[in-house]
Design an enzyme around this catalytic site. Structure first.
Site: not given
Ligand code: GRF
Length: 220
Positions: A14-16, A109, A111, A152
């Protein structure tokens, strides 16, 4: 102007999601995280949501063995919390038709490669970066795209390039791309929140082209 209400679906760290929450807190993104759905009750994303005081629900084939019921539960949960835009952030499942129809052109999303290359079924996690390195690419970088029923393949909303260096490993490349993911995802959402980016118009323009998402030009 009301804050854009964001729903998240995430399976892992969940870092994003965290980068987007932080941007909301810092005021660089005029939006409000309203719910997280995870198919993994012990995901890092669930822990982050708890820490941030964001409602979180575990919905998966364990809680809902029937795919249609799971799809409906996901859709109803997002609607219950008033989510307007859905951010997939490392979500390892396909969304069902009820959710996709309820949120047409509203599911994004991220990617970790330059779609349409290095995407589709089987291209996830380290495999994406390993394929980029094996192909001898000199550039990679994150893609934000609209989600449709295929992995995708939805129209590209935003892309950013990062260099691939000689001697890069999967880990060094993944870290460089992830850093850029944490910038481009909140920035793209802010363009949506301000109305600069119109997702319906983007999707309509994309349909007039022969192929779904725009091809990446390696010379760019
Ligand atoms: C990221 O690399 C994103 O591009 C892909 O999954 C990963 C998720 O990372 N879809 P995080 O859980 O957000 O750290």
């Amino acid at each position: 102007m009301n804050r854009l209400r964001l729903g998240f679906l995430a399976s892992h760290g969940g870092s994003n999601m965290q980068a987007i929450i932080d941007a909301c807190r810092h005021g660089t993104l005029y939006a409000e995280p309203c719910v997280l759905i995870s198919n993994n009750s012990r995901s890092g994303a669930m822990e982050r949501a708890a820490r941030e005081g964001i409602p979180a629900r575990h919905l998966s084939s364990v809680t809902h063995p029937e795919p249609e019921a799971l799809d409906r539960a996901i859709m109803e949960t997002l609607q219950h919390y008033g989510a307007e835009i859905i951010c997939l952030a490392g979500y390892m499942r396909k969304l069902g038709p009820q959710t996709l129809n309820a949120y047409k052109n509203r599911v994004l999303n991220i990617h970790p490669a330059l779609l349409p290359r290095f995407g589709g079924q089987g291209f996830y996690g380290e495999r994406v970066h390993a394929a980029v390195l094996a192909a001898g690419e000199r550039k990679s970088g994150p893609t934000v795209h609209l989600v449709d029923a295929h992995y995708d393949q939805g129209p590209i909303v935003a892309q950013r390039r990062v260099p691939v260096y000689t001697g890069d490993t999967v880990e060094t490349l993944a870290a460089r791309v992830l850093e850029e993911e944490h910038r481009i995802y909140p920035e793209t959402l802010q363009r949506i929140a301000t109305g600069e980016l119109d997702l319906d118009a983007l999707a309509a323009a994309d349909r007039t082209q022969s192929h779904g998402n725009a091809p990446y030009n390696p010379e760019d």
